[in-house]
Design an enzyme around this catalytic site. Sequence first.
Site, PDB file in Angstrom:
ATOM      1  N   ASP A 299      -4.648  -1.418  50.278  1.00  0.00           N
ATOM      2  CA  ASP A 299      -4.047  -0.159  49.770  1.00  0.00           C
ATOM      3  C   ASP A 299      -2.953   0.017  50.717  1.00  0.00           C
ATOM      4  OD1 ASP A 299      -5.973   0.327  47.983  1.00  0.00           O
ATOM      5  OD2 ASP A 299      -7.189   1.712  48.889  1.00  0.00           O
TER       6      ASP A 299
ATOM      7  N   GLU B 233     -10.607  10.705  41.147  1.00  0.00           N
ATOM      8  CA  GLU B 233      -9.881  10.088  40.544  1.00  0.00           C
ATOM      9  C   GLU B 233     -10.460  10.542  38.925  1.00  0.00           C
ATOM     10  OE1 GLU B 233      -8.536   6.135  42.762  1.00  0.00           O
ATOM     11  OE2 GLU B 233     -10.455   6.049  42.181  1.00  0.00           O
TER      12      GLU B 233
ATOM     13  N   TYR C 219     -12.002  -0.894  39.116  1.00  0.00           N
ATOM     14  CA  TYR C 219     -11.111  -0.170  38.424  1.00  0.00           C
ATOM     15  C   TYR C 219     -10.910  -0.667  36.914  1.00  0.00           C
ATOM     16  CZ  TYR C 219      -9.841   2.907  42.378  1.00  0.00           C
ATOM     17  OH  TYR C 219      -9.986   3.704  43.356  1.00  0.00           O
TER      18      TYR C 219
END
EC number: 4.2.2.15
Length: 762
Positions: free
Chosen positions: A318, A595, A713
């Site tokens: 990230d 999220e 994801y």
Amino acid sequence: MGRIGKKAMAIALVSAVMVTPLNVCATVENQEQQQVTQGAEDIAVIDDAQETVAADEAQADEAAAITVEGRETAEESSASIPEGILMEKNNVDIAEGQGYSLDQEAGAKYVKAMTQGTIILSYKSTSENGIQSLFSVGNSTAGNQDRHFHIYITNSGGIGIELRNTDGVFNYTLDRPASVRALYKGERVFNTVALKADAANKQCRLFANGELLATLDKDAFKFISDITGVDNVTLGGTKRQGKIAYPFGGTIGDIKVYSNALSDEELIQATGVTTYGENIFYAGDVTESNYFRIPSLLTLSTGTVISAADARYGGTHDSKSKINIAFAKSTDGGNTWSEPTLPLKFDDYIAKNIDWPRDSVGKNVQIQGSASYIDPVLLEDKLTKRIFLFADLMPAGIGSSNASVGSGFKEVNGKKYLKLRWHKDAGRAYDYTIREKGVIYNDATNQPTEFRVDGEYNLYQHDTNLTCKQYDYNFSGNNLIESKTDVDVNMNIFYKNSVFKAFPTNYLAMRYSDDEGASWSDLDIVSSFKPEVSKFLVVGPGIGKQISTGENAGRLLVPLYSKSSAELGFMYSDDHGDNWTYVEADNLTGGATAEAQIVEMPDGSLKTYLRTGSNCIAEVTSIDGGETWSDRVPLQGISTTSYGTQLSVINYSQPIDGKPAIILSSPNATNGRKNGKIWIGLVNDTGNTGIDKYSVEWKYSYAVDTPQMGYSYSCLAELPDGQVGLLYEKYDSWSRNELHLKDILKFEKYSISELTGQASGN
């Protein structure tokens, strides 16, 4: 050249420069300890073998005699190994734990004496053992359990080799997690794998399903002929002290063993006969990135399908790192895809294909000084046909963990402006702001300076654009060297060498396109509403939502999360994206990564499903267009890890079983990001009013792969033909053992009949 041809060429080019030593010092036993598997049988076999090491003197003498004889036999055979295929075998069914001997096959004696070569095999596993040997050659006598070579798979999708002549002599290992498939479309499937042992280049390479996976370079090159006392060639296990270790169960479709090292191109083609899913974005494509994460997928009202993802240059880390946002589209329902573009990108650091190290030290290294974009969200305004692309914008060297508290804006005369610091100013004073037409003002005097920014936030002095040197990054051992090049790039307020610097926090970036991504608007920083007490306020990646019915029809919403006065929030627009309002959806301050994704109920009310830090997915409901939200309700029947994972949920346009339906994608495991499932929920009108008007019956669940296979994801989209498109990370992105893997972002299609046909009710 077609897209497939370009991809094959790109893979070949990346292969030519790929030098990635992996886990050189780790034995398969060490790797097994790192996995959370169902391989208790494997461990028992290993323990039995280790207990037998304490054999009596007579057994040791016998083993020594066999060892000497084996060495002489190998030396005699290696001198006369023919060129080409040494052994070929087809359609071998193997009962788990039994193995299958190839000792009587023609060419077995040559295989035992190989100094280099290529092994290609296809297999279908029906076993859930943690480690499963597909093919092995070794010394099976007592006291020699560490003298063997094998190609193995794991029940989590890994593939590897181990070449040992006891650890004191040599022990070479090479592996790649998340490389093969067990289940596809509800059926056990074949994978095709290959190993090339190339003595001339002192190199071993692993391939599977049309991709080069991993490379091991060793100056002291060894292969099967270097193992002392080789006495067996076996499929479906490794013979260790007379027993089958690492048992495989299933079918070996075919195996071919060559005495020579085939080319990378030949092996990509040979293993490419079995492939599952497509890489819309892939290592070696025009983005010049090797790594992709964070999928976004959306079908437009015109039928065009668009996708976006992080193009990550510094491994799969990230921010802080170098990350751009890649975009591609399909005009034929997802059958073919355009070459990617980069609508959100920074140029302060060079974009290049670089193999990030995966060893225990190097894998943790991150690019320190680059600006980045991260976590895309796609959204269409169906009334104007405008598409929006959102992402988090991180200034140089900033990520969520080290972002400063504050919005990065300053209020002047009732209006908020982006604030700046002159690089020579003492302290941390941000005494400048970007006003109308991009002009930079000195706030102390409230007068314009000779500086301004353009629509990309690049700096100008009078009418001259300012530049700075671009940075490169290269490894020296496990040290990453970030150094200036001779290349000039436009100076930008988010770069570390800018004369004016933005406040070091995160921002929400937006562009829009009125031609389906052929061109894009100037960059818009829309997060002036970020609370001043907030360390970060970032998007929930995936897609946004436009309300289609009810009094709030036409409203655009994007999910957000934070770590200040609320975890979950939303921004919404009632003027087609010109202005955005932020609302907090709770009063939680624990900092969980909330999220979220949004679906619409038949009356225009909303349900949002979100990641939590409580081993579950939560549901919240809004009956006022997203301005206020209910308390969280845990979703029953779906389990997650304590740290959670992003999820995807969409409305489906047609009834399923006669009812409105929503479709959700998520991992379903408490011990890792794995066991990917697609659920179909049927929407029921309860007869109540308010937030309890609708309930969702999660009637169908569909396994994307077997339970130990990674799944992180994801993003769903209903395709123009009614199929469901799935763009997802086919690996465990939380696992430190699965960092920096290429080509793990897969696109697949599923029909509703497939999703309901095998599924079981939750």
